[in-house]
Design a protein around this motif. Structure first.
Motif, PDB file in Angstrom:
ATOM      1  N   GLU A  31     -16.600   2.013  -8.694  1.00 47.03           N
ATOM      2  CA  GLU A  31     -17.704   1.509  -8.864  1.00 47.03           C
ATOM      3  C   GLU A  31     -18.582   2.688  -8.776  1.00 47.03           C
TER       4      GLU A  31
ATOM      5  N   GLU B 257      -1.717  -7.558  -1.087  1.00 48.59           N
ATOM      6  CA  GLU B 257      -2.818  -6.700  -1.097  1.00 48.59           C
ATOM      7  C   GLU B 257      -2.390  -5.229  -1.337  1.00 48.59           C
TER       8      GLU B 257
ATOM      9  N   GLN C  51     -11.202   3.131  -4.567  1.00 54.37           N
ATOM     10  CA  GLN C  51     -10.985   1.985  -5.306  1.00 54.37           C
ATOM     11  C   GLN C  51     -11.230   0.826  -4.348  1.00 54.37           C
ATOM     12  N   ALA C  52     -11.813  -0.201  -4.767  1.00 58.68           N
ATOM     13  CA  ALA C  52     -11.788  -1.497  -4.010  1.00 58.68           C
ATOM     14  C   ALA C  52     -10.460  -1.722  -3.547  1.00 58.68           C
ATOM     15  N   ASP C  53     -10.158  -2.404  -2.459  1.00 59.12           N
ATOM     16  CA  ASP C  53      -8.720  -3.050  -2.221  1.00 59.12           C
ATOM     17  C   ASP C  53      -8.911  -4.142  -3.030  1.00 59.12           C
ATOM     18  N   ARG C  54      -7.638  -4.756  -3.456  1.00 57.98           N
ATOM     19  CA  ARG C  54      -7.452  -5.848  -4.347  1.00 57.98           C
ATOM     20  C   ARG C  54      -6.299  -6.593  -3.998  1.00 57.98           C
ATOM     21  N   VAL C  55      -6.140  -7.815  -4.290  1.00 60.78           N
ATOM     22  CA  VAL C  55      -5.049  -8.899  -4.155  1.00 60.78           C
ATOM     23  C   VAL C  55      -4.670  -9.051  -5.397  1.00 60.78           C
ATOM     24  N   GLU C  56      -3.092  -8.671  -5.816  1.00 66.89           N
ATOM     25  CA  GLU C  56      -2.515  -8.959  -6.970  1.00 66.89           C
ATOM     26  C   GLU C  56      -1.739 -10.365  -6.860  1.00 66.89           C
TER      27      GLU C  56
ATOM     28  N   GLU D 273       1.341 -13.341  -3.820  1.00 71.32           N
ATOM     29  CA  GLU D 273       0.122 -12.684  -3.409  1.00 71.32           C
ATOM     30  C   GLU D 273       0.111 -11.262  -2.555  1.00 71.32           C
TER      31      GLU D 273
ATOM     32  N   LYS E  80      -3.831  -1.574  -1.652  1.00 72.66           N
ATOM     33  CA  LYS E  80      -4.988  -0.663  -1.043  1.00 72.66           C
ATOM     34  C   LYS E  80      -5.359   0.059  -2.111  1.00 72.66           C
ATOM     35  N   GLY E  81      -6.624   0.274  -2.304  1.00 70.21           N
ATOM     36  CA  GLY E  81      -7.321   1.144  -3.358  1.00 70.21           C
ATOM     37  C   GLY E  81      -7.070   2.546  -3.154  1.00 70.21           C
TER      38      GLY E  81
ATOM     39  N   ASP F 162     -11.535   1.066 -12.261  1.00 69.72           N
ATOM     40  CA  ASP F 162     -11.993   0.022 -11.173  1.00 69.72           C
ATOM     41  C   ASP F 162     -12.881   0.913  -9.969  1.00 69.72           C
TER      42      ASP F 162
END
Length: 688
Positions: free
Chosen positions: A40, A120, A64-69, A118, A122-123, A38
């Motif tokens: 970019e 968060e 990496q972009a932070d994402r919510v799992e 949910e 961190k990338g 992931d």
């Protein structure tokens, strides 16, 4: 924020023909890794030369972009006990997610409440991920590889230096005691070492060290220089794409120059001169406006413009020696008669389990004449086929073909014409090798095409008889190419050869020679399946749906052009409104007809309704007309039968309690099914 990333693998000089595919593989592996992680980026750029494989990733994100799992846990009834306390299952889920159980919440999904979390994430920093490039480098595969020193790694050539640079920062890892850095190496003789301060400087820095790193720019420079020579000298220089690609991968700093050879060598056949220049020396021949060879050639130096006269003289000396040898071999070959050459074939083993070339030619002649009989060829044509089959390998014992194997068949044709052989026979000697690749040129003459099919089919059957068959990617005798060639030639010639009949005869010919080490029936089945798979490949390349391919191929790979026409026709009509109900009706007939047993004659006197009589009449009409119908009309006839079939099943109970009535009805369906199955295995077609 983003930075460019550079990966350069520095190597000993690689084989030219593998460089382009190798750098593309490196690019694809890096792009796949970026997607999996992931990360970019804007784009990737590839660079290559005989001593390097390089990829630059432009504008690669620094993290990496932070994402919510989102995670779904146990259902509420399992997550809490009767007292409302978290169960062991819920506590284990919380531990696995790294959270306190008290933070867990429930969400209703399809009417049931589940723990739903949910979190968060961190990338990761790109710098921390990029050391994985080591695995990308070491996992690459090549057609040829080698070990060096005492390292376990097997690679196309020894690794001499590595660059892994993200912005101005080196990504640390090591392969075979070579550590990554930011130092590259320029041209082996004109350049030296150079430091890459930033990936953006890569191409310019290498150019300062006499390396044109962009292969497309290197190729364009070669073409431009050739065109300049053409304009100045008023020559025509045909640029063979494959040769240009190879030459481009042999040099890092190209300089094009021209040289000459003794005009007396133009007395040699042009193919000899061209092969010597292109295949052995990587030179581009020069021709006049009419396409006739001139005593000049073009070569590409891996260096600058200094001392080009000396370089030209060196190349002239090398070519002169090669052409002198070719001339000597040619003159010696002219002293040998075809019959003398053919006699020598009896001393050359085709394969230790398959006998000599003479024995092979005898078998091929028998197969060729069987095919000629099926094609109703004239006696004159059969005579040409017999003569071609008697001598078609004779040039393999000539001096020139021994020195230049690329000329096999080509010189056979020329020598045959010089010794007074019929033009059709001479052409067949050259064309029987065709096609020489999966999509190569096909023989044009009927005699050449027939000899090519016979030779390939005998080769294929012979190897299967002695249990030498392709396994996985291993196909040392190019049997897949032979089978594909058979199919392509028959398709192109639109020959109604009953291929399975010819195959059966070929197996018997091999058996009569005592070559079968496995049962003939097994050989036949294996070769039939092998040929079917090549037919599948042809149809797949034509974008024909796989279920339609299965339906047609399983009907039998007997008359190849007809099978291909059926597949194309079914594929073309697959979206037509009538197609689905017609296929369903035909499939129903075939499936129920499988219950038919014995030899039952249809008795109209046992029909109990009008629908039975109507279907019977329609089948009798089809039976009468079917042999004269072309493929498209056969499909139309099946489509026209649908109404009668539907009415029959609506009004008729096939599996009647009355045995005689039941057998009569099954016999009618069986007769109709025989026509359907001859056209295609309709039940294989997916109409859902």
């Amino acid at each position: 924020m983003s930075k460019d990333f550079l990966l350069e693998i520095g190597l000993e000089e690689m084989p030219a023909k593998y460089i382009t595919a190798s750098v593309k593989q490196l690019q694809e592996r890096i792009e796949k890794w970026l997607a999996e992680n992931d990360l970019e980026y804007k784009t990737t750029e590839v660079y290559s030369s005989p001593r390097r494989l390089s990829v630059i990733v432009k504008d690669l994100a620094e993290k990496q972009a932070d994402r919510v799992e989102e995670s779904k846990g146990p259902a509420k009834k399992i997550a809490k006990d009767a007292d409302g306390n978290w169960s062991k299952a819920a506590q284990g889920f919380a531990r696995g997610q790294g959270v306190d159980p008290e933070t867990l919440e429930f969400r209703e999904i399809n009417g049931v409440e589940y723990i739903y979390l949910e979190k968060e994430v961190k990338g990761a920093a790109t710098m921390d991920l990029l050391p994985e490039m080591r695995q990308i480098v070491t996992s690459m595969t090549f057609p040829v590889s080698m070990h060096w020193a005492d390292y376990d790694l097997k690679y196309i050539r020894p690794i001499k230096w590595l660059i892994a640079l993200f912005g101005d920062q080196v990504i640390p890892f090591e392969i075979t005691n070579v550590a990554t850095g930011n130092e590259t190496r320029g041209h082996r003789f004109l350049g030296g070492s150079a430091t890459i301060m930033n990936p953006a400087d890569y191409e310019e820095t290498l150019l300062s060290q006499f390396v044109v790193a962009d292969a497309s720019k290197r190729k364009a420079a070669i073409v431009s220089q050739i065109e300049e020579i053409e304009a100045v000298e008023n020559w025509k220089i045909p640029v063979d794409a494959d040769l240009l690609e190879e030459v481009n991968n042999l040099v890092e700093y190209p300089t094009v120059l021209h040289a000459t050879f003794d005009e007396a060598y133009l007395e040699l056949p042009e193919e000899v001169l061209i092969t010597t220049m292109k295949e052995h020396q990587r030179y581009f021949p020069v021709v006049d406006e009419a396409g006739k060879l001139r005593p000049y050639f073009i070569t590409v130096r891996n260096g600058n413009h200094e001392h080009l006269e000396t370089v030209a003289k060196g190349n002239e000396k090398v070519l002169r020696a090669r052409l002198s040898d070719a001339d000597f071999f040619y003159q010696e070959d002219l002293k040998i008669t075809i019959d003398e050459a053919v006699a020598k074939l009896n001393n050359i083993v085709f394969h230790e389990k398959l006998g000599t070339l003479t024995e092979k030619m005898v078998r091929v002649k028998k197969v060729a004449l069987i095919i000629a009989e099926q094609l109703n060829m004239t006696d004159a044509q059969k005579g040409e086929i017999a003569r071609a089959a008697d001598i078609y390998k004779f040039d393999l014992v000539t001096n020139l073909v021994g020195e230049f194997p690329e000329l096999q068949g080509i010189m056979g044709e020329k020598y045959a014409l010089l010794q007074g052989e019929d033009a059709e026979v001479a052409t067949a000697i050259r064309e029987h090798y065709m096609p020489t690749s999966a999509d190569g040129e096909l023989p044009q003459s009927d005699i050449g095409a027939l000899l090519a099919v016979a030779d390939k089919l005998e080769t294929l059957t012979g190897f299967f008889c002695v249990n030498i068959v392709p396994t996985g990617s291993a196909d040392p005798f190019s049997l897949r190419r032979s089978a594909l060639g058979i199919m392509r030639i028959i398709q192109a010639k639109n020959w109604d050869i009953k291929l399975l009949s010819v195959l059966a005869d070929t197996v018997e010919i091999e058996r009569a020679e005592g070559l079968n080490t496995i049962p003939s029936e097994e050989v036949f089945e294996q070769v039939e399946l092998f040929l079917q798979n090549r037919l599948r490949a042809i149809l797949s390349d034509q974008q024909i749906r796989h279920d339609i391919i299965d339906a047609v191929v399983k009907a039998g790979s007997n008359v190849v052009p007809e099978l291909i026409e059926r597949a194309e026709l079914l594929n073309k009509n697959r979206d037509a409104e009538w197609f689905r109900p017609t296929m369903e009706a035909l499939a129903r007939v075939v499936n129920i007809s499988k219950k038919h047993q014995g030899n039952v004659t249809i008795d109209p006197g046992l029909f109990e309704n009008e629908s039975e009589q109507q279907l019977f009449d329609a089948v009798q009409k089809l039976k009468k007309e079917y042999p004269t119908l072309i493929i498209v009309d056969r499909l139309r006839a099946f489509a026209a039968l649908r109404t009668a079939i539907d009415a029959y099943f609506e009004n008729t109970l096939v599996m009647s309690d009355d045995e005689a009535v039941r057998n009569n009805r099954l016999a009618l369906l069986f007769e109709l099914a025989s026509f359907i199955k001859e056209f295609a295995q309709i039940e294989e077609i997916n109409v859902k």
